[in-house]
Design a protein around this motif. Structure first.
Motif, PDB file in Angstrom:
ATOM      1  N   ALA A   1      15.613 -38.405  58.307  1.00  0.00           N
ATOM      2  CA  ALA A   1      16.640 -37.357  58.253  1.00  0.00           C
ATOM      3  C   ALA A   1      16.254 -36.264  57.260  1.00  0.00           C
ATOM      4  O   ALA A   1      16.471 -35.070  57.515  1.00  0.00           O
ATOM      5  N   ALA A   2      15.670 -36.660  56.134  1.00  0.00           N
ATOM      6  CA  ALA A   2      15.292 -35.685  55.102  1.00  0.00           C
ATOM      7  C   ALA A   2      14.140 -34.799  55.574  1.00  0.00           C
ATOM      8  O   ALA A   2      14.142 -33.578  55.340  1.00  0.00           O
ATOM      9  N   TYR A   3      13.146 -35.395  56.231  1.00  0.00           N
ATOM     10  CA  TYR A   3      12.035 -34.581  56.757  1.00  0.00           C
ATOM     11  C   TYR A   3      12.524 -33.651  57.870  1.00  0.00           C
ATOM     12  O   TYR A   3      12.086 -32.497  57.957  1.00  0.00           O
ATOM     13  N   GLU A   4      13.414 -34.147  58.713  1.00  0.00           N
ATOM     14  CA  GLU A   4      13.971 -33.300  59.776  1.00  0.00           C
ATOM     15  C   GLU A   4      14.746 -32.130  59.182  1.00  0.00           C
ATOM     16  O   GLU A   4      14.679 -31.000  59.700  1.00  0.00           O
TER      17      GLU A   4
ATOM     18  N   ARG B   1      12.094 -49.808  70.233  1.00  0.00           N
ATOM     19  CA  ARG B   1      12.552 -48.422  70.236  1.00  0.00           C
ATOM     20  C   ARG B   1      11.922 -47.577  69.125  1.00  0.00           C
ATOM     21  O   ARG B   1      11.540 -46.421  69.356  1.00  0.00           O
ATOM     22  N   GLN B   2      11.808 -48.122  67.926  1.00  0.00           N
ATOM     23  CA  GLN B   2      11.207 -47.351  66.836  1.00  0.00           C
ATOM     24  C   GLN B   2       9.730 -47.064  67.123  1.00  0.00           C
ATOM     25  O   GLN B   2       9.228 -45.967  66.845  1.00  0.00           O
ATOM     26  N   LEU B   3       9.050 -48.040  67.694  1.00  0.00           N
ATOM     27  CA  LEU B   3       7.637 -47.861  68.014  1.00  0.00           C
ATOM     28  C   LEU B   3       7.462 -46.829  69.122  1.00  0.00           C
ATOM     29  O   LEU B   3       6.513 -46.022  69.089  1.00  0.00           O
ATOM     30  N   GLU B   4       8.363 -46.826  70.085  1.00  0.00           N
ATOM     31  CA  GLU B   4       8.315 -45.813  71.152  1.00  0.00           C
ATOM     32  C   GLU B   4       8.524 -44.414  70.572  1.00  0.00           C
ATOM     33  O   GLU B   4       7.846 -43.460  70.957  1.00  0.00           O
ATOM     34  N   GLN B   5       9.462 -44.294  69.635  1.00  0.00           N
ATOM     35  CA  GLN B   5       9.709 -43.002  68.993  1.00  0.00           C
ATOM     36  C   GLN B   5       8.510 -42.580  68.145  1.00  0.00           C
ATOM     37  O   GLN B   5       8.193 -41.389  68.057  1.00  0.00           O
ATOM     38  N   ALA B   6       7.855 -43.562  67.522  1.00  0.00           N
ATOM     39  CA  ALA B   6       6.664 -43.254  66.733  1.00  0.00           C
ATOM     40  C   ALA B   6       5.561 -42.707  67.630  1.00  0.00           C
ATOM     41  O   ALA B   6       4.944 -41.680  67.317  1.00  0.00           O
TER      42      ALA B   6
ATOM     43  N   ILE C   1       7.583 -38.038  59.791  1.00  0.00           N
ATOM     44  CA  ILE C   1       8.677 -38.521  60.635  1.00  0.00           C
ATOM     45  C   ILE C   1       8.156 -39.583  61.589  1.00  0.00           C
ATOM     46  O   ILE C   1       8.739 -40.673  61.719  1.00  0.00           O
ATOM     47  N   ALA C   2       7.056 -39.282  62.263  1.00  0.00           N
ATOM     48  CA  ALA C   2       6.462 -40.253  63.190  1.00  0.00           C
ATOM     49  C   ALA C   2       6.015 -41.507  62.450  1.00  0.00           C
ATOM     50  O   ALA C   2       6.207 -42.633  62.930  1.00  0.00           O
ATOM     51  N   LEU C   3       5.443 -41.320  61.262  1.00  0.00           N
ATOM     52  CA  LEU C   3       4.958 -42.457  60.480  1.00  0.00           C
ATOM     53  C   LEU C   3       6.112 -43.342  60.020  1.00  0.00           C
ATOM     54  O   LEU C   3       5.995 -44.574  59.994  1.00  0.00           O
ATOM     55  N   ALA C   4       7.240 -42.731  59.681  1.00  0.00           N
ATOM     56  CA  ALA C   4       8.421 -43.504  59.267  1.00  0.00           C
ATOM     57  C   ALA C   4       8.940 -44.350  60.432  1.00  0.00           C
ATOM     58  O   ALA C   4       9.315 -45.511  60.251  1.00  0.00           O
ATOM     59  N   HIS C   5       8.959 -43.768  61.631  1.00  0.00           N
ATOM     60  CA  HIS C   5       9.354 -44.549  62.818  1.00  0.00           C
ATOM     61  C   HIS C   5       8.392 -45.715  63.013  1.00  0.00           C
ATOM     62  O   HIS C   5       8.813 -46.839  63.332  1.00  0.00           O
ATOM     63  N   TYR C   6       7.106 -45.460  62.819  1.00  0.00           N
ATOM     64  CA  TYR C   6       6.097 -46.505  62.996  1.00  0.00           C
ATOM     65  C   TYR C   6       6.312 -47.638  61.989  1.00  0.00           C
ATOM     66  O   TYR C   6       6.304 -48.818  62.345  1.00  0.00           O
TER      67      TYR C   6
ATOM     68  N   TRP D   1      13.613 -45.775  55.652  1.00  0.00           N
ATOM     69  CA  TRP D   1      13.035 -45.041  56.778  1.00  0.00           C
ATOM     70  C   TRP D   1      14.019 -44.075  57.435  1.00  0.00           C
ATOM     71  O   TRP D   1      13.670 -42.931  57.720  1.00  0.00           O
ATOM     72  N   THR D   2      15.224 -44.532  57.708  1.00  0.00           N
ATOM     73  CA  THR D   2      16.205 -43.676  58.380  1.00  0.00           C
ATOM     74  C   THR D   2      16.529 -42.452  57.532  1.00  0.00           C
ATOM     75  O   THR D   2      16.611 -41.325  58.037  1.00  0.00           O
TER      76      THR D   2
END
Length: 258
Positions: free
Chosen positions: A91-94, A137-142, A113-118, A86-87
């Protein structure tokens, strides 16, 4: 039966690899960017990630100004995503968005990106505590990512899925907020409980916890002698949730505060 299925899978992989790889596993590069990109895509689809990567990297190196170079960047990010890295996928999508800000697939990269955080968020796997007890934290970022995506790309073909995932993320975050508020409430920590119930209602309106959160917010405020705040919560419960079974209790408490 299992052995037959395994053999069929191996034969299918060999068939795909045979088109694009030598017997020793080396890539058979074609004469055009499109051919090598297609080969990498075939291998990616079959889960042959290292082999697919070689084709995409070759396209980027040999045909850096072709449209397939940008698409290869995106497929390399997909390979990370498909492997649950995921990390690295984020980074690759960004990086894809940074390098190709006007590309037609920027919405896809933003969504992933959002889906990876989710996907990287806490799960309810049976051997571990419930997800609402874990770091969010990951869910908040998602949730933030899906919300931003929907604002930027409301007409995207991924918008419906993003909306669905946002609702799921917000629901899980509301569960966490409820868990923390309940922790304080059961220990008579009224200020902490009230602030958490209030945050739950404000940040995740319409969640399944909202009616009870409003009632408990009012009860906590009564304990702190904050009657106006308690009345506001009770009135919102009565008006917003007229069919809720807690309404009679809310009306009774509201009458006492008048």
């Amino acid at each position: 039966m299992l052995r037959a299925l395994l053999l069929a899978a191996l034969l299918a992989l060999a068939a795909c690899g045979g088109k694009h790889l030598t017997l020793g596993g080396a890539p058979k590069f074609g004469s055009a960017a499109e051919d090598d990109y297609a080969a990498g895509s075939d291998l990616l689809k079959d889960g042959s990630y290292p082999e697919a990567q070689k084709f995409f990297e070759h396209v980027k190196t040999k045909y850096p100004f072709s449209k397939y170079a940008a698409l290869s960047d995106l497929r390399l990010a997909d390979a990370k995503f498909d492997q649950k890295l995921w990390t690295e996928a984020i980074a690759a999508y960004e990086e894809f968005i940074r390098l190709h800000p006007t590309h037609e697939d920027v919405d896809y990269a933003q969504f992933r990106i959002a889906l990876a955080h989710y996907e990287d968020g806490p799960s309810d796997f049976a051997l571990f505590p419930p997800s609402y007890e874990k770091d969010q934290r990951q869910l908040e970022q998602a949730a933030e990512g899906f919300r931003s995506f929907l604002q930027k790309f409301p007409e995207s073909k991924y918008a419906a899925e993003a909306k669905k995932r946002l609702e799921q993320a917000d629901g899980r975050l509301a569960d966490h907020e409820w868990y923390v508020a309940d922790f304080y409430f059961k220990r008579d920590k009224w200020p902490g409980a009230a602030s958490r119930y209030e945050a739950l209602v404000d940040k995740y309106p319409g969640s399944r916890h909202e009616p009870e959160a409003l009632l408990r917010l009012a009860e906590a405020c009564v304990k702190m002698d904050e009657k106006h705040r308690a009345r506001t919560a009770l009135q919102k419960l009565i008006v917003s949730h007229p069919q809720d079974p807690r309404r009679p209790e809310a009306e009774k408490l509201l009458a006492k505060l008048r």
